[in-house]
Design an enzyme around this catalytic site. Structure first.
Site, PDB file in Angstrom:
ATOM      1  N   PHE A   1       0.832  -1.196   0.000  1.00 29.94           N
ATOM      2  CA  PHE A   1       0.000   0.000   0.000  1.00 29.94           C
ATOM      3  C   PHE A   1       0.866   1.245   0.000  1.00 29.94           C
ATOM      4  CE2 PHE A   1      -2.614   3.258   2.205  1.00 29.94           C
ATOM      5  CZ  PHE A   1      -3.726   3.255   1.362  1.00 29.94           C
TER       6      PHE A   1
ATOM      7  N   GLY B   1       5.447   2.268  -5.662  1.00 27.57           N
ATOM      8  CA  GLY B   1       4.917   0.908  -5.561  1.00 27.57           C
ATOM      9  C   GLY B   1       5.819  -0.095  -6.245  1.00 27.57           C
TER      10      GLY B   1
ATOM     11  N   ASN C   1      -9.296  -4.146 -10.520  1.00 27.45           N
ATOM     12  CA  ASN C   1      -8.146  -3.229 -10.586  1.00 27.45           C
ATOM     13  C   ASN C   1      -7.340  -3.515 -11.854  1.00 27.45           C
ATOM     14  OD1 ASN C   1      -6.093  -1.451 -10.006  1.00 27.45           O
ATOM     15  ND2 ASN C   1      -5.926  -2.058  -7.864  1.00 27.45           N
TER      16      ASN C   1
ATOM     17  N   TYR D   1       1.230  -5.709 -13.376  1.00 30.70           N
ATOM     18  CA  TYR D   1       1.827  -6.977 -12.983  1.00 30.70           C
ATOM     19  C   TYR D   1       2.133  -7.857 -14.198  1.00 30.70           C
ATOM     20  CZ  TYR D   1       0.664  -5.957  -8.091  1.00 30.70           C
ATOM     21  OH  TYR D   1       0.597  -5.402  -6.849  1.00 30.70           O
TER      22      TYR D   1
END
Length: 247
Positions: free
Chosen positions: A173, A184, A211, A218
């Site tokens: 987070f 991130g 998301n 990813y």
């Protein structure tokens, strides 16, 4: 908040000033990722609370500061062999390089420091800056203008399909105002590097199916996304009830 002209000219690496009761970072910041300590528990609890709200999970959120402390800091196992939290800190000042750490056989992690980290946008406005001022005083006790911007929570995992165990990335987070500047990605790379360093074979995590932006990130990174699988949890009264049925 007020900063003297001397401080601003001698130690700050960018514009760092109050604006309408908020504070602006511009051009550059410095970032540090380190193991969480007991002093981080209150801010870590705030971060996890925000994450629960972001994912719409407030109705099942039961974590307390006491439970965080017990689960993260009462284990006799070294970090990454039991639930472990990493803290992301930012500062307008360069972080001092680590020259001496406690016995690494017990910590197994050297803080990652990225000084003069170029921002992808002109400025960052942090409306909660003082709320997230770091309480950490370790290393060389330089805690001037250091703020908590995010966290990662990991623990060891094993999947019978694979030769080697790995790390399960349970939470990652970054506070809203610090998103979109690659922090991130920096957090994730630190977890991946730690898994490799420990001779592990994988990092696992979950991602919400809504998301799409994160899923794309990813996949671009090279991860294998398995949409057919769904997370199942049996908890609370249902867990208690089912346990009684099976006795």
């Amino acid at each position: 908040m007020e900063y003297s002209t001397q401080v601003a000219s001698s130690t700050l690496i960018n514009t760092f000033q109050p604006k309408e009761k908020n504070t602006i970072f511009s051009h550059q910041i410095s970032a540090r990722i380190r193991l969480a300590t007991e002093l981080d528990v209150p801010l870590l609890h705030k971060l996890i609370t925000q994450m629960a709200e972001y994912h719409g999970l407030s109705q099942i959120f039961t974590t307390t500061e006491t439970s965080l402390y017990n689960n993260l800091f009462k284990s006799s196992s070294p970090p990454f062999h039991s639930p472990t939290a990493l803290i992301l800190e930012i500062s307008p000042n360069p972080f001092p390089q680590i020259t001496k750490l406690p016995d690494l056989s017990t910590t197994n992690f050297v803080p990652i420091i990225k000084n003069n980290y170029n921002l992808d946008r002109m400025e960052i406005l942090d409306p909660e800056l003082e709320t997230y001022r770091s309480k950490f005083t370790g290393h060389d006790n330089n805690n001037c203008n250091v703020y908590v911007a995010g966290h990662v929570l990991v623990y060891p995992s094993y999947n019978g399909f694979f030769e080697k165990p790995g790390l399960f990335l349970d939470q990652m987070f970054v506070r809203k105002c610090y998103r979109g500047v690659r922090l991130g990605k920096l957090l994730f790379s630190v977890v991946a590097s730690q898994a490799v360093k420990m001779g592990m074979g994988m990092v696992d995590w979950l991602v919400a199916d809504w998301n799409e932006e994160t899923i794309h990130f990813y996949e671009k990174m090279g991860s294998h996304y398995i949409p057919e699988y769904r997370l199942c949890k049996l908890y609370g009264d249902q867990l208690q009830g089912f346990s009684k049925k099976s006795n």
